[in-house]
Every structure is written in C-alpha cells, then in structure tokens.
Scaffold this active site. Structure first.
Site, short mmCIF file in Angstrom:
data_model
loop_
_atom_site.label_atom_id
_atom_site.label_comp_id
_atom_site.label_asym_id
_atom_site.label_seq_id
_atom_site.Cartn_x
_atom_site.Cartn_y
_atom_site.Cartn_z
N PHE A 73 0.81 -1.23 0.00
CA PHE A 73 0.00 0.00 0.00
C PHE A 73 0.84 1.26 0.00
CE2 PHE A 73 0.77 -0.08 4.61
CZ PHE A 73 0.95 1.27 4.87
N LYS B 294 -1.32 -7.14 -9.34
CA LYS B 294 -2.28 -7.26 -8.22
C LYS B 294 -1.89 -6.17 -7.24
CE LYS B 294 -3.00 -8.39 -4.46
NZ LYS B 294 -3.38 -7.38 -3.40
N SER C 30 5.36 -6.82 3.47
CA SER C 30 5.97 -7.10 4.78
C SER C 30 6.82 -8.38 4.71
CB SER C 30 4.87 -7.26 5.82
OG SER C 30 4.06 -8.35 5.46
N CYS D 123 9.58 1.78 3.44
CA CYS D 123 10.54 0.72 3.77
C CYS D 123 11.92 1.33 4.02
CB CYS D 123 10.60 -0.32 2.68
SG CYS D 123 11.35 0.29 1.18
N GLU E 43 9.61 -3.58 12.76
CA GLU E 43 9.05 -2.48 11.97
C GLU E 43 7.67 -2.11 12.52
OE1 GLU E 43 7.82 -3.54 7.90
OE2 GLU E 43 8.97 -1.80 7.26
P1 NAD Z 1 1.58 -6.62 3.13
O1 NAD Z 1 2.58 -7.70 3.21
O2 NAD Z 1 0.49 -6.59 4.13
O3 NAD Z 1 0.83 -6.65 1.70
C1 NAD Z 1 1.57 -6.67 0.49
C2 NAD Z 1 0.77 -7.43 -0.56
O4 NAD Z 1 0.61 -8.78 -0.14
C3 NAD Z 1 -0.64 -6.87 -0.78
O5 NAD Z 1 -0.89 -6.85 -2.18
C4 NAD Z 1 -1.55 -7.84 -0.04
O6 NAD Z 1 -2.78 -8.02 -0.70
C5 NAD Z 1 -0.76 -9.15 -0.05
N1 NAD Z 1 -0.92 -9.94 1.18
C6 NAD Z 1 -0.85 -9.48 2.46
N2 NAD Z 1 -0.96 -10.50 3.33
C7 NAD Z 1 -1.07 -11.63 2.60
C8 NAD Z 1 -1.23 -13.03 2.93
N3 NAD Z 1 -1.24 -13.44 4.19
N4 NAD Z 1 -1.34 -13.91 1.92
C9 NAD Z 1 -1.30 -13.51 0.63
N5 NAD Z 1 -1.17 -12.21 0.26
C10 NAD Z 1 -1.06 -11.28 1.23
O7 NAD Z 1 2.39 -5.23 3.11
P2 NAD Z 1 1.77 -3.76 3.19
O8 NAD Z 1 1.31 -3.51 4.58
O9 NAD Z 1 0.85 -3.51 2.06
O10 NAD Z 1 3.08 -2.88 2.89
C11 NAD Z 1 3.97 -2.45 3.88
C12 NAD Z 1 5.17 -3.36 3.97
O11 NAD Z 1 5.87 -3.38 2.73
C13 NAD Z 1 6.20 -2.89 5.00
O12 NAD Z 1 6.67 -4.00 5.70
C14 NAD Z 1 7.30 -2.27 4.15
O13 NAD Z 1 8.57 -2.25 4.74
C15 NAD Z 1 7.26 -3.18 2.97
N6 NAD Z 1 7.90 -2.57 1.81
C16 NAD Z 1 9.12 -3.04 1.43
C17 NAD Z 1 9.78 -2.45 0.37
C18 NAD Z 1 11.13 -2.95 -0.05
O14 NAD Z 1 11.62 -2.50 -1.07
N7 NAD Z 1 11.76 -3.85 0.67
C19 NAD Z 1 9.18 -1.38 -0.32
C20 NAD Z 1 7.92 -0.93 0.10
C21 NAD Z 1 7.28 -1.54 1.17
#
Ligand code: NAD
Length: 493
Positions: free
Chosen positions: A160, A184, A238, A293, A393
C-alpha cells in the site's frame, strides 16, 4: 504542480482489466472499501477477486505472449517510451489519486510518481540491456552465443505504501523484456495502480493482454502463486508475506523475488552537521508518517551522555515543529496513516513500549484526528534492548532512540538486527563514513541523506530479512529477473 483539489467523484466499484477489457470480478466475491484516510470517505469499492478471475487474467496474458515476444525489442522500447509520455502527462492526476487513497502529502505523492517514471526511463534502455555475449572458436568451427529471452507471464503483487511507484518498478521492465504482465495492487489503495494500467492499455503500441490487472487480497495472491500459467512473481510487502510468497511461489516452480520489511538505523555522530541531521532524520522518520521501507525508525546516538542528550534534544525540537494533517493540505508535514486501524495498531505498540519502561520524550497521540488515522511524531528513549520498538518495523511516525559510545558499537548493534534494507550515517568525518560503508550490513546506505533511495538505474537492494530471493527491483537486476539465458553452441564446418 498545482494544489487545486477537484471534488471527489462518488465511490465506484472497481473492475479487473483482462485481455484489453474491464471486467467485473466473479459475482461471488467479497468487497472492501477503499477509504480516504484524511476524510474517512469511501472513495471506491474493491472486489476481492478469486482464483477464477486470476485464471482469466493468466489466459489473456498467455494468449498475448507469442505476439509480444515476437515484437522487436526496439518496438517494445518505443511502446515503453509512450508510457513515459503518458505518465508524465498524468503525473498530477496520479499524485492526487495516491494522496486520496494512501494519505501521503501531495508533494510526496508527486515525487513518488516521478520515481516510478524513472523506472520507465531505465527500462527504455532494454534493447541495449538485452544484448547477449558470444565467444568465437571455442573448438574447430565451434562458436558459443548467449541470448536472453523473456521468462513468460509475470505477476507483481504490491504494497500500500507506494501504490504508483512500486507497480512501476516491475511493469516497464517486464514488458520491455518481452513478457506479459499481471498487476495485483494493494487492496487498501488500488486506484493509482489501476489508473497506470488504464493508461498503458490506452497506448496503441501495447496490445490487449500484455498488461492486465486483478484486484484482490489473499485469495488473488494465492491464486497467482499456485497458477501453473505464471512464470515469475515480483512481490513487495511485509517480511512475513514475503516469506509466504517465496515459499509458496517457488513450491510451484516459479521464479520469485520478494522484497520485505525493514528496520533502518540512522547513526548520529557527535560531529554531525545539526541542520543536515535534523532535516534528514525528520524526513526519514516522519515523512509519509513513517510508512516507508526506507524510513529511519531508530536514531542511534553516538558519543558521551552529554553528546547523546544534545543529539536527542536536536531531534525532539525539530519533531515538535512538524505539522500533522491531511495530505492535500500544503502545510502538512506528517500525513495520516493509511487507515484508522493502522493508527490503532501503532498506538498499541507505543503503549507496549511504555509498559516496558520506555520514556516518552515526544507524544504524538492525538485521538486519531479527523478520520481516526492521524498520529503525530512520537519519540521513545530508554527502551529495553530487544524491545519491538528498537528491532521490529512499527510502520508509523515513531522514532526509537538507542544510545552507544562509539561508531563501532553503533555498527555492531545495527548489524545484530534481522533486517538490512537501509542504514544512514550523519557525520562530517570521511573516515567515519568509510568505516560505516564498509562494515554496515545493509543494501542501501546513506551518508548525510535521510532516505537513501537508489535511482532506478541501480537495484533497490535490501539485504537479510528485507528480501527473499537474490535479484532486486530495478537496474540490471530487473533484466536478469525478467529474462532467461540461453547458450547456443554451433558448429559450421
Ligand atoms: P503486506 O505484506 O500486508 O501486503 C503486500 C501485498 O501482499 C498486498 O498486495 C496484499 O494483498 C498481499 N498480502 C498481504 N498478506 C497476505 C497473505 N497473508 N497472503 C497472501 N497475500 C497477502 O504489506 P503492506 O502492509 O501492504 O506494505 C507495507 C510493507 O511493505 C512494509 O513491511 C514495508 O517495509 C514493505 N515494503 C518493502 C519495500 C522494499 O523495497 N523492501 C518497499 C515498500 C514496502
């Protein structure tokens, strides 16, 4: 950029984009509200697509693959150039969608879209980047050549916090290399990703089925991970979801890159320039309400107790001046969190740290503000070592302080953490900067820079638990990820 705010259109029910057409998700799916975190208004309704919807997108992407793969790399690069022009022409509109869906300030959102456009620019070099290698005469009449071919159908699952930039880390490289693509986007703020797909679909040089979109959450993700018609998955989110995506995606034979979470140290030396340090730490810890991130969420204060106190006072005074408010208000420094639920979760982390004996040197709690999602800059000192605020985090505007005597200790303490996305040093000493660069275990290092985001011609290169997989997003890593190497050995007598 203009700060004029058009009136919000009524909430629409979003659709998937499959094979060049907008299609309603399967009738049985659940729906989620996409809420503007500044106002609490429902701005769209998001279908939580299932395996049938994913399958339709995969069929469309597979059908488009042979024709797109056969399109010359030059023609594909020209199509991506058109995408750049269209995105530039819509940069303000996209930025406003980012602010209304995710909450960040309009200036930050405009910069985010700009960084996404940079990835498109980097992908335009694909004809150069796809060139292979050859070695003549390895035996009598025998030559060897290496060619790069597309992997096939690729999907990107995105978070997000950068709803425009992160889809653009993947889409342009994947299609420029001859793959077809399914996005997605995050179910929490999917409209910028949808608009990008819509703009790409409007480009004549990008045929139907090359770029597709499926809205949804866990079921859509698992549908992509399990589908035999998908060849490669790019994920950002995450650390816990990254591990799930890597495990399940590779179990069904896919190539996977999964970028995860972070806990980034900002090391403040006693000789650091106060202006650069205060500005850099404020932007890093509290910009986008800490939902990056690359957010520095621990300030490691180096020196004697008096020097540590001086650095702490500098940061607390600067943080006190930050203004909390809506992302569309040009006066705002710290935007709301993505949702009221996110704000409640971060406040619970602050409560847990306080229960564990932490000292609250700046309290940003303000009852949630207009739509329940606001939380001001918060600074915690005296945390128990190993506490979550120091090591995990929290993804909110919370800065934890850690005190150490020397740079050696700061590096050792930081390296003991599980993440390795980024690490920052504030100093005026070249020797300290060299030592930090050499010894710190992080993929993206900043010196006197609060947010060390590499430009798109370099990889976005976290280490340790900040990535599952080897290849990063952007740069030459993207070329390696989106191509398979084929080595041809020929004899012509
Ligand atoms: P998230 O892991 O909750 O969701 C990311 C994606 O995964 C979404 O599209 C979501 O629909 C899907 N998803 C979530 N839980 C799932 C599950 N249990 N099974 C299947 N799909 C699932 O992450 P978020 O809250 O949207 O984003 C924030 C996180 O992203 C933070 O931890 C941040 O550090 C990380 N991030 C990392 C980078 C990087 O380059 N390393 C860049 C941006 C964000």
């Amino acid at each position: 950029m203009s700060t004029t705010v058009p009136t919000e259109a009524p909430a629409t029910e979003l659709r998937n984009h499959i094979g060049g057409a907008w299609r309603a998700a399967s009738a049985s799916c659940d729906w989620l509200d996409d809420v503007d975190p500044a106002t609490g208004a429902v701005v769209a309704r998001v279908p939580l697509s299932g395996a049938d919807d994913v399958d339709a997108a995969v069929q469309a992407a597979r059908a488009a693959l042979p024709g797109w793969r056969a399109t010359s790399p030059l023609a594909r690069a020209r199509a991506v150039m058109r995408l750049r022009e269209v995105l530039l022409a819509h940069q303000e509109e996209l930025a406003e969608l980012v602010t209304r869906d995710m909450g960040k300030t309009l200036a930050d959102a405009f910069a985010e879209v700009g960084r996404g456009i940079e990835s498109v620019e980097a992908a335009i070099a694909m004809p150069h980047l796809l060139k292979g290698e050859n070695l003549e005469g390895v035996a009598g009449g025998v030559d060897v050549e290496l060619v790069r071919q597309p992997v096939g159908v690729d999907a990107a699952i995105t978070p997000f916090n950068y709803p425009a930039m992160i889809p653009l880390w993947f889409l342009p490289f994947a299609i420029a290399a001859g793959n077809t693509f399914i996005l997605k986007p995050s179910e929490q703020d999917p409209r910028p990703g949808q608009r990008i797909v819509e703009l790409a679909a409007g480009i004549d040089e990008i045929p139907a089925g090359v770029v597709n979109l499926v809205h949804g959450a866990h079921d859509a993700v698992n549908g992509l991970l399990d589908h035999p018609g998908i060849d490669a998955i790019s994920f950002v989110g995450s650390a816990r979801t990254a591990r799930h995506v890597m495990t399940r995606g590779t179990a069904s034979g896919k190539r996977v890159q999964a970028l995860g979470g972070a806990k980034n140290s900002m090391v403040v030396m006693p000789d650091a320039d106060p202006g650069l340090t205060a500005g850099g730490v404020m932007g890093s810890a509290f910009g986008a309400a800490g939902q990056r991130c690359l957010a520095g969420s621990v300030a490691v204060l180096v020196g004697t107790e008096a020097e540590q106190d001086r650095s702490r006072d500098l940061l607390v005074e600067a943080a006190r001046k930050l203004r909390v408010g809506a992302g569309l208000d040009p006066e705002t420094d710290v935007c709301p969190l993505v949702s009221s639920g996110a704000r409640e979760r971060v406040e619970a982390e602050i409560d847990a740290a306080l229960a564990d004996g932490a000292e609250l040197v700046l309290d940003g709690r303000r009852g949630g503000g207009a739509a329940g999602a606001e939380l001001g800059p918060t600074i915690l000192d005296g945390l128990a070592d190993g506490s979550r605020a120091l090591r995990e985090e929290l993804f909110g505007p919370v800065l934890a302080l850690k005190r150490v005597a020397t740079l050696d200790e700061a590096i050792e303490w930081t390296n003991a953490g599980r993440y390795g996305n980024s690490a920052i040093l504030f100093t005026q000493s070249g020797a300290a900067a060299r030592q930090f660069r050499y010894g710190i275990e992080a993929g993206m290092v900043g010196v006197n820079i609060g947010v060390a985001a590499p430009v798109a011609w370099f990889p976005f290169s976290g280490w340790k638990d900040s990535i599952d997989g080897d290849l990063h997003a952007n740069g030459k890593d993207a070329v390696d990820f989106y191509t398979r190497k084929k080595v041809v050995t020929s004899r012509w007598a």
